[in-house]
Design an enzyme around this catalytic site. Structure first.
Site, PDB file in Angstrom:
ATOM      1  N   PRO A 292       0.823  -1.215   0.000  1.00 51.46           N
ATOM      2  CA  PRO A 292       0.000   0.000   0.000  1.00 51.46           C
ATOM      3  C   PRO A 292       0.856   1.263   0.000  1.00 51.46           C
ATOM      4  O   PRO A 292       1.834   1.361   0.739  1.00 51.46           O
ATOM      5  CB  PRO A 292      -0.791  -0.116   1.307  1.00 51.46           C
ATOM      6  CG  PRO A 292       0.052  -0.975   2.194  1.00 51.46           C
ATOM      7  CD  PRO A 292       0.829  -1.897   1.303  1.00 51.46           C
ATOM      8  N   GLY A 293       0.505   2.205  -0.839  1.00 49.06           N
ATOM      9  CA  GLY A 293       1.146   3.517  -0.829  1.00 49.06           C
ATOM     10  C   GLY A 293       0.117   4.528  -0.370  1.00 49.06           C
ATOM     11  O   GLY A 293       0.138   5.029   0.753  1.00 49.06           O
ATOM     12  N   ARG A 330      -2.269  15.851  -9.621  1.00 47.23           N
ATOM     13  CA  ARG A 330      -3.299  14.811  -9.810  1.00 47.23           C
ATOM     14  C   ARG A 330      -4.592  15.312 -10.462  1.00 47.23           C
ATOM     15  O   ARG A 330      -5.126  14.661 -11.364  1.00 47.23           O
ATOM     16  CB  ARG A 330      -3.609  14.107  -8.490  1.00 47.23           C
ATOM     17  CG  ARG A 330      -2.374  13.461  -7.832  1.00 47.23           C
ATOM     18  CD  ARG A 330      -2.740  12.551  -6.667  1.00 47.23           C
ATOM     19  NE  ARG A 330      -3.411  11.359  -7.133  1.00 47.23           N
ATOM     20  CZ  ARG A 330      -4.701  11.158  -7.041  1.00 47.23           C
ATOM     21  NH1 ARG A 330      -5.473  12.048  -6.464  1.00 47.23           N
ATOM     22  NH2 ARG A 330      -5.227  10.057  -7.509  1.00 47.23           N
ATOM     23  N   CYS A 361       0.936  29.372 -16.149  1.00 49.04           N
ATOM     24  CA  CYS A 361       0.445  29.955 -17.397  1.00 49.04           C
ATOM     25  C   CYS A 361      -0.145  28.879 -18.298  1.00 49.04           C
ATOM     26  O   CYS A 361       0.353  28.628 -19.402  1.00 49.04           O
ATOM     27  CB  CYS A 361       1.583  30.685 -18.088  1.00 49.04           C
ATOM     28  SG  CYS A 361       2.072  32.098 -17.128  1.00 49.04           S
TER      29      CYS A 361
HETATM   30  N1  LLP Z   1       3.244  -1.430  -5.974  1.00 49.30           N
HETATM   31  C1  LLP Z   1       3.560  -1.122  -7.252  1.00 49.30           C
HETATM   32  C2  LLP Z   1       4.387  -2.043  -8.010  1.00 49.30           C
HETATM   33  C3  LLP Z   1       3.084   0.062  -7.823  1.00 49.30           C
HETATM   34  O1  LLP Z   1       3.391   0.350  -9.088  1.00 49.30           O
HETATM   35  C4  LLP Z   1       2.282   0.950  -7.062  1.00 49.30           C
HETATM   36  C5  LLP Z   1       1.776   2.201  -7.628  1.00 49.30           C
HETATM   37  C6  LLP Z   1       2.010   0.588  -5.714  1.00 49.30           C
HETATM   38  C7  LLP Z   1       2.492  -0.606  -5.225  1.00 49.30           C
HETATM   39  C8  LLP Z   1       1.219   1.466  -4.796  1.00 49.30           C
HETATM   40  O2  LLP Z   1      -0.058   1.707  -5.227  1.00 49.30           O
HETATM   41  P1  LLP Z   1      -1.092   2.461  -4.254  1.00 49.30           P
HETATM   42  O3  LLP Z   1      -1.338   1.586  -3.053  1.00 49.30           O
HETATM   43  O4  LLP Z   1      -0.485   3.747  -3.839  1.00 49.30           O
HETATM   44  O5  LLP Z   1      -2.299   2.644  -5.080  1.00 49.30           O
HETATM   45  N2  LLP Z   1       0.289   8.698  -9.574  1.00 49.30           N
HETATM   46  C9  LLP Z   1      -0.947   7.952  -9.459  1.00 49.30           C
HETATM   47  C10 LLP Z   1      -0.731   6.605  -8.849  1.00 49.30           C
HETATM   48  C11 LLP Z   1       0.250   5.765  -9.594  1.00 49.30           C
HETATM   49  C12 LLP Z   1       0.556   4.485  -8.863  1.00 49.30           C
HETATM   50  C13 LLP Z   1       1.617   3.723  -9.533  1.00 49.30           C
HETATM   51  N3  LLP Z   1       1.957   2.509  -8.853  1.00 49.30           N
HETATM   52  C14 LLP Z   1      -1.959   8.765  -8.658  1.00 49.30           C
HETATM   53  O6  LLP Z   1      -1.629   9.891  -8.257  1.00 49.30           O
HETATM   54  O7  LLP Z   1      -3.064   8.323  -8.439  1.00 49.30           O
END
Ligand code: LLP
Length: 447
Positions: A292-293, A330, A361
């Site tokens: 989880p991120g 985002r 801009c």
């Molecule tokens: N593991 C891998 C291999 C990933 O590529 C990602 C996110 C995660 C874990 C974590 O995912 P999460 O739990 O945070 O959903 N910039 C985009 C999100 C891109 C996520 C890319 N990979 C946004 O702002 O929504």
């Protein structure tokens, strides 16, 4: 206006009309540190980590929560999670570097690369971390690098593409036939076969289907395919796994009409499937890993910004603020919704509906469309919520606007600046002017 209970979930509440995060008045922070300002709530990071860790650990004995560094790679955030006992998922050598600097030991770091270079592989090997490959061609290259330096072979994993993905936006769906990530069923067997022949003995298997998922059935669909593939690998090759990794992707409620995904149900889904499959395939008890991120970092930060212009062009109202897509990309990149609230709650009858826009801009520099505010004046402050994941980490200096500061708050501790606001001088960093274009006396002396 925004529901108080929903704000409470994010450790936010109005006290005497003023918005507080934890025990901290946000207006005070904005006045002390200036804006735009990312406010990072340490208590909420710890709470989210502990919640997910406990829910999983109460149901299964071997759990690894790999925090996805890319969502927020601030060193203090990493330190907090290191203290909590988290593992990490890094996606670049830079992220491996930052996690090492933050005290994570090698055995708690996995790198999920894609389109790996030899240099990145070597860096991962030198740091003795777990390696998650993304293409068949990578194995031979990795083996060669191990051979070259008599390196111990790392724990090796492959990213499986389960042919089904989901996500809050097309860009964030990371599995499926047209998607660049991972390897498909027939190649997975081949990949592990080659890896075995090359002498690798410790294995993991990984998938990550996308990001911002609030619907649990999406995980279920991918999970079924993932285990079908694991089953073929086990039957063909007779291997066992040190860990099975289900990736990240848990969404959070960005709108007050949305409900959080139930982590208990998510854990039940993964664990019941894992236990059933491990039993029937005789796989013992591998580590269950998730990545989880957003779930951990998103709600734990808000972005404070000051209103500098209120404008009615005769057709539309605009609220001009000092943050833009340079600060938080985002909304523009994905059309993502972030709640925007005033730091001062006024009980006024008058209200306006306006677009909240930045200073760049570009007319696309809109952080919120058609937002309702009860009373707002120039110099008031706004909070853009849920900005902790993919907020600062995706920010830029576009239009030569130095990046924001970040401040850490925690109950019982003094606030502390964890990233200085960049200065104009930082805009000069790493730029090299050829001698023939140099100004006499140097740029630094030229006012
Ligand atoms: N593991 C891998 C291999 C990933 O590529 C990602 C996110 C995660 C874990 C974590 O995912 P999460 O739990 O945070 O959903 N910039 C985009 C999100 C891109 C996520 C890319 N990979 C946004 O702002 O929504």
């Amino acid at each position: 206006m925004v529901n108080d209970n929903w704000l409470k979930l994010k450790d936010l509440e109005y006290r005497n009309q003023q918005l507080y995060c934890g025990d901290q008045s946000l207006t005070e922070l904005a006045q002390t540190y200036g804006t735009p300002l990312y406010v990072v709530n340490e208590d909420l990071i710890r709470k989210r980590y502990r919640t997910i860790h406990n829910i999983f650990s109460n149901r299964y004995s071997k759990v690894r929560i790999h925090y996805a560094v890319k969502s927020n790679s601030n060193l203090s955030v990493l330190r907090i999670l290191e203290e909590e006992g988290a593992y990490v998922d890094a996606v670049s050598s830079g992220e491996v570097f930052l996690t090492k600097k933050s005290g994570f030991t090698s055995d708690r770091i996995m790198q999920t690369g894609n389109n790996w270079t030899d240099e990145e592989m070597q860096y991962a090997l030198d740091n003795n971390i777990m390696i998650n490959l993304d293409a068949i061609s990578h194995i031979h290259r990795l083996k060669k690098l191990c051979g070259n330096s008599n390196q111990q072979l790392p724990i090796l994993s492959f990213r499986i593409n389960p042919e089904f993905g989901d996500g809050h936006h097309d860009h964030c769906i990371t599995a499926g036939k047209t998607i660049k990530f991972g390897i498909f069923e027939p190649q997975v067997i081949e990949a592990f076969k080659i890896a075995k022949e090359c002498g690798f003995t410790q294995f993991g298997a990984h998938m990550h289907i996308g990001s911002g998922i609030l619907n649990i059935t999406s995980f279920k669909k991918a999970l079924d395919k993932y285990f079908q593939i694991i089953r073929s690998v086990v039957e063909e090759l007779d291997i066992t796994f040190e860990f099975l990794d289900f990736g990240g992707g848990i969404g959070i409620p960005y709108r007050d009409s949305e409900n959080p995904l139930s982590i208990e149900k998510y854990a039940d889904l993964l664990i019941s499937k894992l236990q059933y499959e491990c039993e029937t395939m005789n796989l013992g008890t591998p580590y269950l890993a998730i990545e989880p991120g957003r779930y951990i970092s998103s709600e734990a930060s808000i972005l404070l910004s000051q209103v500098n212009t209120i404008k009615n062009n005769g057709f539309r109202h605009f609220i001009g603020i000092d943050a833009g897509f340079n600060t938080l990309i985002r909304p523009v990149l994905y059309g993502s919704y972030h709640e925007i609230v005033s730091l001062l709650k006024t009980e006024s009858d008058e209200s306006i509906i306006a677009d909240v826009v930045g200073q760049l801009c570009e007319s696309g520099d809109v952080l919120g469309k058609d937002r309702k505010f009860s009373h707002l004046e120039e110099r008031d402050y706004l909070a853009i919520l849920d900005a902790g994941a993919y907020g600062f980490s995706m920010s830029s200096t576009y239009n030569s606007r130095p990046r924001s500061a970040e401040v850490l708050i925690s109950r019982g501790h003094a606030n502390i600046l964890i990233r200085e606001r960049e200065s104009f001088d930082d805009l000069l960093l790493h730029q090299i002017i050829p001698d023939r274009l140099k100004i006499a006396g140097g740029v630094e002396n030229h006012d």
